[in-house]
Write an enzyme that holds these catalytic residues in place. Structure first.
Site: not given
Length: 447
Positions: A238, A252, A254, A256, A405, A407
């Protein structure tokens, strides 16, 4: 049919003949698999002579057609023909006992070459990949490996293109997630051209939380976990680029991949992504170029992909509480799993490879455009809208914040360094700012 390949050892015509038991179709697939990842590294395909079979290039290799070498000089042709005939007669008795050894030797050579290729490709990335290179080599045919290689390639290609125009260097930050997996964040901040540019890769795995599963079920996905547990693997690339000059738009993208293992052991494999443009000032030529680039990528796969995914993008990037879109859109698709996993991956790859050509020409076009303080203020207001969408509506941000978890620095990398909120701001009628707002309130067709 076996093809005899001659290697000229020296000028005394000392010759070694080897018999390669790979049919033409297999050899062609081997060559095709060796196409370089990066656009600046080309592999030249050789065109065989009429009636000739292609053989890999090596010292003294010649194109063979009906037992006659492809040389034009009469003397050389005769000598080559004699060498071929002699070599063929010499190896007939040897082939029966040596064929198994030769096949094994050739297979070993090909395996080593493929492993070397993965290793060499990884050297061109911004960082070693999240998954160990040896694991990628062992599982090179699996979709997770192919997708990880693609997102790493996309990150490296885009970062280097941005570094070239900006003159600065990305800070590369590799991180690990204790629950499983990790990522690579590349950030260029306060550069000459880009105020903040981030390109993230993440490869994470673990068990899906109930909140994340609830988000997916709300999109119509049926998820059946064993004892409520849903193992997953998610990976993607991304990026959000915020330029300094208000005449260079924000971009932008992204892309996935998501795998979920259900109670019966079956996996759901889903592909999602998109690319969209957010200009401070709408430019018709820029919009047409951007959308045309995406349309061409989509039409390689299905004529309805671009119109359908363009509409989906306009709907998705809509700031409901403002009654306007975030930008001029692009394409957006979610949870793609048809017509096949292979075709879905091929489509994602086509879209990812369009990122540089759809955006960088626009950057170069406006690189030296002058701008006023008033235009810079309008850019800050529009960035405020960008922040509102990302924090209130964006699924990726919401999924990341709901995943243990995660980030946080990487998730919020999409936010600009600076933004502005003015009370009851409304641009003057007839101004460029008002024209831009009109397009954002009434999305248009660009191609």
């Amino acid at each position: 049919m076996a093809t005899i390949v001659l290697y000229s050892m020296n000028r005394t015509a000392q010759t070694t003949a080897r018999l390669c038991f790979f049919p033409y179709s297999t050899r062609a697939s081997i060559v095709d698999s060796r196409i370089s990842f990066f656009h600046n590294t080309s592999v030249r395909r050789l065109t065989p002579l009429p009636g000739a079979r292609w053989v890999p290039k090596a010292t003294g290799v010649q194109f063979m057609s009906n037992g006659i070498a492809g040389k034009t000089a009469t003397g050389r042709t005769r000598r080559s023909a004699l060498l071929v005939a002699g070599a063929a007669a010499a190896v007939v008795g040897f082939v029966a006992s040596a064929s198994h050894f030769q096949r094994a030797e050739m297979a070993t050579m090909i395996t080593k070459t493929e492993e070397t290729e993965i290793s060499e490709k990884c050297k061109k990335f911004m960082s070693p990949p999240c998954t160990d290179v040896k694991v990628l080599q062992q599982k090179k045919e699996e979709m997770c490996t192919r997708m990880e290689m693609l997102i790493m390639e996309t990150q490296a290609e885009f970062c280097r293109a941005l570094e070239e125009v900006d003159g600065g260097k990305f800070k590369v930050d590799k991180w690990e997630r204790k629950e499983g997996g990790g990522g690579i964040s590349c950030v260029l901040q306060d550069g000459k051209v880009f105020e903040k540019a981030g390109v993230n890769v993440s490869v994470v795995f673990g068990n899906l939380t109930e909140e994340a599963a609830k988000q997916m079920r709300s999109r119509g996905k049926v998820l059946r976990g064993k004892d409520g547990i849903l193992p997953f693997c998610a990976m993607g690339v991304s990026s959000v680029i915020h330029p300094k000059n208000p005449h260079i738009p924000t971009v932008h993208f992204n892309y996935r991949y998501f795998e979920i293992e259900e109670e019966d052991g079956e996996c759901q494999a889903l592909n999602s992504g998109g690319t969209d443009l957010t200009p401070t000032y709408v430019n018709k030529e820029d919009g047409a170029h951007f959308h045309n680039s995406l349309k061409e990528a989509c039409e390689k796969h299905h004529p309805k992909y671009y119109p359908d995914f363009k509409k989906w993008c306009d709907r998705y990037f809509y700031i409901r509480h403002r009654g306007e879109t975030r930008g001029i859109g692009g394409i957006f698709f979610d949870d793609m799993d048809s017509p096949s996993q292979e075709e879905a991956f091929s489509f994602v790859r086509s879209c990812a490879q369009t990122v540089v050509p759809c955006y960088l020409p626009i950057v170069y076009k406006h690189l030296d455009d002058p701008f006023s303080l008033e235009e810079k203020d309008w850019q800050q207001v529009r960035r405020g809208r960008y922040v509102e969408f990302n924090l209130v509506y964006d699924r990726g941000v919401k999924f990341g914040l709901a995943t243990p978890g995660s980030r946080i620095e990487s998730i919020l990398m999409s936010l600009p360094l600076t933004a502005k909120w003015e009370y009851m701001h409304e641009p003057p009628k007839g101004s460029q700012e008002a024209d831009t707002l009109e397009v954002l309130r009434n999305p248009k067709e660009w191609v």
